[in-house]
Design an enzyme around this catalytic site. Structure first.
Site, PDB file in Angstrom:
ATOM      1  N   ASP A 131       1.226  -1.131  -0.108  1.00 56.57           N
ATOM      2  CA  ASP A 131      -0.432   0.127  -0.222  1.00 56.57           C
ATOM      3  C   ASP A 131       0.820   0.799   0.520  1.00 56.57           C
ATOM      4  O   ASP A 131       2.470   1.180  -0.086  1.00 56.57           O
ATOM      5  CB  ASP A 131      -0.997   0.233   1.112  1.00 56.57           C
ATOM      6  CG  ASP A 131      -2.462   0.915   0.795  1.00 56.57           C
ATOM      7  OD1 ASP A 131      -2.109   1.901   0.022  1.00 56.57           O
ATOM      8  OD2 ASP A 131      -3.308   0.633   1.799  1.00 56.57           O
TER       9      ASP A 131
ATOM     10  N   ASP B 276      -3.051   7.006  -3.758  1.00 62.55           N
ATOM     11  CA  ASP B 276      -5.397   7.246  -4.215  1.00 62.55           C
ATOM     12  C   ASP B 276      -5.018   8.545  -2.982  1.00 62.55           C
ATOM     13  O   ASP B 276      -4.613   8.909  -1.549  1.00 62.55           O
ATOM     14  CB  ASP B 276      -6.180   6.177  -4.084  1.00 62.55           C
ATOM     15  CG  ASP B 276      -5.759   5.393  -2.619  1.00 62.55           C
ATOM     16  OD1 ASP B 276      -4.901   5.427  -2.744  1.00 62.55           O
ATOM     17  OD2 ASP B 276      -7.115   4.817  -2.806  1.00 62.55           O
TER      18      ASP B 276
ATOM     19  N   CYS C 288     -13.430 -23.057  20.969  1.00 60.67           N
ATOM     20  CA  CYS C 288     -12.270 -22.586  20.028  1.00 60.67           C
ATOM     21  C   CYS C 288     -11.906 -24.059  19.214  1.00 60.67           C
ATOM     22  O   CYS C 288     -10.159 -24.497  20.641  1.00 60.67           O
ATOM     23  CB  CYS C 288     -11.584 -21.469  19.713  1.00 60.67           C
ATOM     24  SG  CYS C 288     -11.111 -21.540  18.251  1.00 60.67           S
TER      25      CYS C 288
ATOM     26  N   CYS D  80      -9.875 -24.775  17.023  1.00 59.07           N
ATOM     27  CA  CYS D  80      -8.304 -24.196  16.068  1.00 59.07           C
ATOM     28  C   CYS D  80      -6.490 -24.846  16.700  1.00 59.07           C
ATOM     29  O   CYS D  80      -6.903 -24.566  17.902  1.00 59.07           O
ATOM     30  CB  CYS D  80      -8.313 -22.489  15.526  1.00 59.07           C
ATOM     31  SG  CYS D  80      -7.359 -21.527  16.712  1.00 59.07           S
TER      32      CYS D  80
ATOM     33  N   CYS E 145      -5.642 -23.125  19.581  1.00 61.18           N
ATOM     34  CA  CYS E 145      -5.888 -22.830  21.494  1.00 61.18           C
ATOM     35  C   CYS E 145      -6.030 -23.991  21.332  1.00 61.18           C
ATOM     36  O   CYS E 145      -6.660 -24.463  22.678  1.00 61.18           O
ATOM     37  CB  CYS E 145      -7.488 -22.170  20.499  1.00 61.18           C
ATOM     38  SG  CYS E 145      -7.370 -20.642  20.142  1.00 61.18           S
TER      39      CYS E 145
HETATM   40  N1  GUN Z   1      -6.678   1.110   3.607  1.00 58.62           N
HETATM   41  C1  GUN Z   1      -7.532   0.738   3.987  1.00 58.62           C
HETATM   42  N2  GUN Z   1      -8.801   1.775   2.670  1.00 58.62           N
HETATM   43  C2  GUN Z   1      -7.760   2.195   1.688  1.00 58.62           C
HETATM   44  C3  GUN Z   1      -7.674   2.871   1.152  1.00 58.62           C
HETATM   45  O1  GUN Z   1      -9.037   3.342   0.799  1.00 58.62           O
HETATM   46  N3  GUN Z   1      -6.801   3.155   0.109  1.00 58.62           N
HETATM   47  C4  GUN Z   1      -5.295   2.818   0.421  1.00 58.62           C
HETATM   48  N4  GUN Z   1      -4.610   3.173  -0.983  1.00 58.62           N
HETATM   49  N5  GUN Z   1      -5.152   2.009   0.946  1.00 58.62           N
HETATM   50  C5  GUN Z   1      -7.031   1.828   1.640  1.00 58.62           C
HETATM   51 ZN    ZN Z   2      -8.511 -21.086  18.035  1.00 56.32          ZN
END
Ligand code: GUN
Ligand code: ZN
Length: 653
Positions: A89, A124, A274, A276, A279
Site C-alpha cells: 500500500d 489515491d 475453539c 483451531c 487454541c
Molecule cells: N486501505 C484501506 N482503505 C484504503 C484506501 O482507500 N486506499 C488505500 N490506498 N489503502 C487503503
Molecule cells: Zn482458536
C-alpha cells in the site's frame, strides 16, 4: 493475469498470476504485515497457514531508514522472507488516519518498483463517508490523474487502481468506469473502512455493487480493509476477490478474538470453545494468565485460523453453487449485516443478468431474504414473458408438501384438465403451471412447510398477476366439480408430455426459438426407469435431450439448425471469428477473444448456438460468461462447447 474457473452469484474462483510469475487462488485474503512489528512472521503465514499473498506498507518501509535500505538492496521478498505475492500500500491509509503524508504519488510508485513489489498501489485520496458530493468528485479527479501517472510508471510492477467515491453510487460507478479504461491490474474498492467500522453495511453494499458495475470483469477486485471472517461470504458473493486484514494482529494486541459471529474480548468471554490449531490444548484461564507477547501471538494466530477456515468454506460453497445460502446465514450474525443483505435485493435486477439458469444444488430457503436472490426474479421474468397457456382457464392449486406437483396432484390434475383447466400451483416462487413443475428451480428447492407471510404475500401477488395476464377464467381447484379422477390415460400422458416439452423449451430458449424448434411432428422417448422425457425428436431428428437433474434441455446441433433457420440472429447465438470455426467444429471450447457477437439475453448455463460470421451453425454449447463479460475479457472460456458439427452424435449429459 486472472483466470476464472468457477462462479456463483457475482463470486468467482480464479487464479491470479502476477507479472513476476507468482500466483494465488481467489478468493484470497492478504494478511497485513507491519514490517516493524511482524506479530506473525511472513514465513509462518506462507508455511503454516498457506497464505500465498500478503500485503505490507511501502510508506512505512520508506520512512524507516534501515528497512528502506534493506528493501532496496535485497528486495522485499527476501527482506520479509515471503515467497508468495507481495502487495504494497502507498500511504493513503496513513493520510486517512493521521492527515496528509509528505510524499508525492510519483515518489511512492517509483519506490514500490525499486523494492520489487508484485503489486503496488497508487497514492489515491481516501474519500471519507462524511464528505460532500462536490468534495468527493473533486478528489476523484486527482485520484484518476495520479492513477494515470502510476500506470505510466509501473513497468513490470502490477498496479492497484483504487475505486473511490465515498457513499455516492454514481460517483463510484463513474470512477470505476474510468479506471476500467486504464491499464490497471487489480481494483481495490477504497474508502470503505469507516463504513465497516460503523456497521454501515447497506451503504457498503451500494458502494461495492456500484463499483462492480463500472469495473472490468477481467480484473480481480480487492475490498480494501475487509478482513473479518463474518463479511467474507457476503463480500465474495458481491464479486470481491481479494481481502486484507490488519485486524487479526490489531485485535490480538487488545486481547480481542475474532469468531465467525463477531469479535469478543478475552476478559468478557465465558469459555474458549475453539478447536483451531492455535487454541487447541489451551483454556481460557491459561490464555489469560499467559505472558503478554505470547498471548498476542496466540490470539493473532487464532484470528488467522478463523479467516483461513471461513475462506475455505466460501470456496467450497462457490464450487457447490450455494454461496447465497452461506452469505444469508452469515448475515444473520448481526442486524446491520442483515440490513446489508436486504439492501442487496435492490440490485436483484442487475445480479440476475449474471445468475446461472440452473445450478447443481437445490435452492435452500433460509428466510424471507432468500426471495431477494436473483433466481426468483429469473423465474418471474421468464414465466411472465415466455409462457403460453394451453387453455384459457386456470385451476389454482395450493400446497407445497411434495414435488414435483404433477406426482402429488395426479387425480386432481386429471379432473382439472378434463374440464379444460390448466393446473397452476401456487408455490413460494409464484405460479407454477403444471408443465413446468420439474424444471429448475421449482422441483430443486426446499422450503419450510410452515411458510412466512412475506413470501406468501409476494408469491400470491405474482400468481394473481400471472393468472390475470394469461387466463380468462380462474378457479380454485377445490371449487371444481369432482367429475373425473384417477390416473391420466396413455393419450393424456402423451399430450401432457408434449405440452411440457413446449413449455420448457419456451422457458429456456424463448417463444420464437421454441416454436421454430418444435415445428413439425414431435416424438419423444421416455426413460424406462423414471418415465421422464429423455429425447425429443422432431420430423425424425433428435433435437433435444432432457436432463433428469434440472428438468432442462440440452440443445443438439440438429435443433440448433432448426432454430437458426427461422429465428434471426443474434437470438441464442454466439458468433465466432472464422479462424476459430475449425476448432469449435471439432468440439473445442469457445474462447472470449474469438467471439464477434453474442445474444445479450444469454445467461450462464444457457444453451447457445455457435455460429460463424455468415450465421452457419458450427456447434452448440453452454454459456459460461455473459455478453458484457465476453467483450471485456481477453482470456477465458466463453462457451463450453458440447458438439461441433464434425462430431456427429453428442453425448447425453
Ligand atoms: N486501505 C484501506 N482503505 C484504503 C484506501 O482507500 N486506499 C488505500 N490506498 N489503502 C487503503
Ligand atoms: Zn482458536
Amino acid at each position: 493475469m486472472f483466470e476464472i474457473s468457477k462462479r456463483d452469484g457475482m463470486a468467482r474462483i480464479g487464479k491470479f498470476t502476477t507479472t513476476s510469475g507468482r500466483s494465488c487462488e481467489t478468493p484470497a485474503l492478504l494478511p497485513v504485515i507491519n514490517p516493524k512489528i511482524k506479530t506473525v512472521l511472513p514465513r509462518e503465514l506462507y508455511d503454516e497457514f498457506g497464505f500465498r499473498a500478503m500485503i505490507t506498507n511501502s510508506y512505512i518501509i520508506r520512512n524507516t531508514p534501515d528497512l528502506k535500505e534493506k528493501a532496496q538492496s535485497v528486495g522485499l521478498h527476501e527482506m520479509l522472507d515471503f515467497p508468495g505475492i507481495i502487495m504494497t500500500d502507498s500511504g493513503t491509509f496513513q493520510s486517512h488516519m493521521y492527515g496528509e503524508v509528505e510524499l508525492t504519488n510519483r515518489e511512492i510508485v517509483e519506490f514500490q518498483k525499486s523494492i520489487g513489489t508484485d503489486i503496488g498501489t497508487v497514492l489515491d485520496i481516501f474519500t471519507e463517508p462524511y464528505w460532500t458530493k462536490e468534495e468527493t468528485a473533486e478528489s476523484i479527479k486527482e485520484t484518476l490523474k495520479r492513477t494515470e501517472e502510476a500506470v505510466s510508471l509501473k513497468g513490470d510492477m502490477m498496479i492497484n487502481g483504487v475505486v473511490q467515491g465515498s457513499v455516492y453510487p454514481d460517483l463510484r460507478e463513474d470512477c470505476a468506469r474510468k479506471m476500467a479504461a486504464m491499464d490497471i491490474d487489480v481494483h481495490p474498492i477504497g474508502g470503505v473502512v469507516p463504513l465497516m467500522e460503523q456497521y454501515r453495511y447497506s451503504e457498503l453494499v451500494d458502494v461495492i455493487i456500484s463499483s462492480k458495475m463500472g469495473l472490468n470483469p477481467n480484473r480481480p477486485v480487492h475490498l480494501f480493509g475487509a478482513g473479518h471472517p463474518m463479511i467474507l461470504a457476503f463480500a465474495a458473493l458481491m464479486g470481491c476477490d481479494l481481502f486484507d486484514s490488519a485486524s487479526y494482529a490489531k485485535y490480538a494486541k487488545d486481547d480481542r478474538m475474532m469468531f465467525i459471529d463477531g469479535t469478543f474480548r478475552l476478559q468478557d468471554m465465558q469459555s474458549l470453545d475453539c478447536d483451531c490449531p492455535a487454541c487447541r490444548g489451551t483454556t481460557l484461564q491459561a490464555l489469560r494468565a499467559m505472558g503478554k507477547n505470547e498471548r498476542i501471538r496466540l490470539i493473532a494466530k487464532h484470528n488467522l485460523y478463523q479467516i483461513v477456515r471461513e475462506l475455505a468454506l466460501v470456496k467450497r460453497y462457490i464450487l457447490e453453487g450455494r454461496l447465497w445460502e452461506l452469505a444469508e446465514v452469515r448475515c444473520r450474525v448481526h442486524p446491520a449485516l442483515l440490513c446489508g443483505l436486504r439492501r442487496l435485493r435492490e440490485y436483484q435486477d442487475y445480479l440476475e443478468k449474471f445468475d446461472p439458469v440452473s445450478r447443481e444444488g437445490a435452492v435452500f430457503y433460509t428466510g424471507v431474504e432468500t426471495r431477494g436472490r436473483p433466481v426468483f426474479l429469473r423465474y418471474e421474468k421468464r414465466i411472465m414473458s415466455r409462457y403460453v397457456p394451453r387453455t384459457k382457464k386456470a385451476a389454482v392449486f395450493y400446497g407445497t408438501e411434495g414435488k414435483p406437483y404433477s406426482r402429488v396432484f395426479v387425480s386432481d390434475f386429471v379432473n382439472a384438465r378434463r374440464q379444460g383447466y390448466t393446473p397452476v400451483v401456487l408455490s413460494p416462487f409464484g405460479p407454477v403451471p403444471a408443465e413446468l413443475d420439474e424444471l429448475y428451480p421449482i422441483a430443486q428447492s426446499v422450503f419450510p412447510e410452515i411458510e412466512d407471510t412475506d413470501t406468501q404475500n409476494e408469491s400470491e401477488e405474482l400468481t394473481m398477476q400471472f393468472l390475470s395476464s394469461f387466463f380468462e377464467e380462474t378457479v380454485s381447484f377445490t371449487d371444481l366439480e369432482k367429475k373425473f379422477g384417477g390416473e391420466p390415460s396413455e393419450e393424456e400422458v402423451r399430450e401432457n408430455d408434449i405440452e411440457r416439452i413446449r413449455a420448457v423449451a419456451r422457458y429456456q430458449f424463448g417463444t420464437d426459438a421454441a416454436d421454430a424448434l418444435l415445428d413439425g411432428k414431435i416424438d419423444y422417448i421416455r426413460s424406462r426407469k423414471t418415465g421422464k422425457i429423455r429425447n425429443v425428436i422432431v420430423d425424425g431428428e433428435h433435437v433435444l435431450s432432457m436432463r433428469a437433474g434440472d428438468g432442462m434441455f440440452t440443445l443438439r446441433i440438429e435443433g440448433a439448425k432448426k432454430i437458426a433457420a427461422k429465428v434471426p440472429k443474434p437470438a441464442m447465438r454466439v458468433q465466432v471469428a472464422d479462424d476459430a470455426v475449425p476448432f469449435v467444429a471439432k468440439g473445442r471450447n469457445v474462447f472470449a477473444q474469438f467471439v464477434l457477437d453474442a445474444d445479450e439475453g444469454l445467461v450462464p448455463q444457457d444453451e447457445a448456438i455457435i455460429t460463424d460470421s455468415r450465421d452457419n451453425v458450427v456447434g452448440t454449447g453452454r454459456m459460461l460468461l455473459v455478453k458484457s463479460e465476453i467483450q471485456a475479457m481477453k482470456k477465458g472460456v466463453a462457451v463450453k462447447t458440447r458438439t461441433g458439427k464434425e462430431e456427429g452424435k453428442d453425448g447425453e449429459e
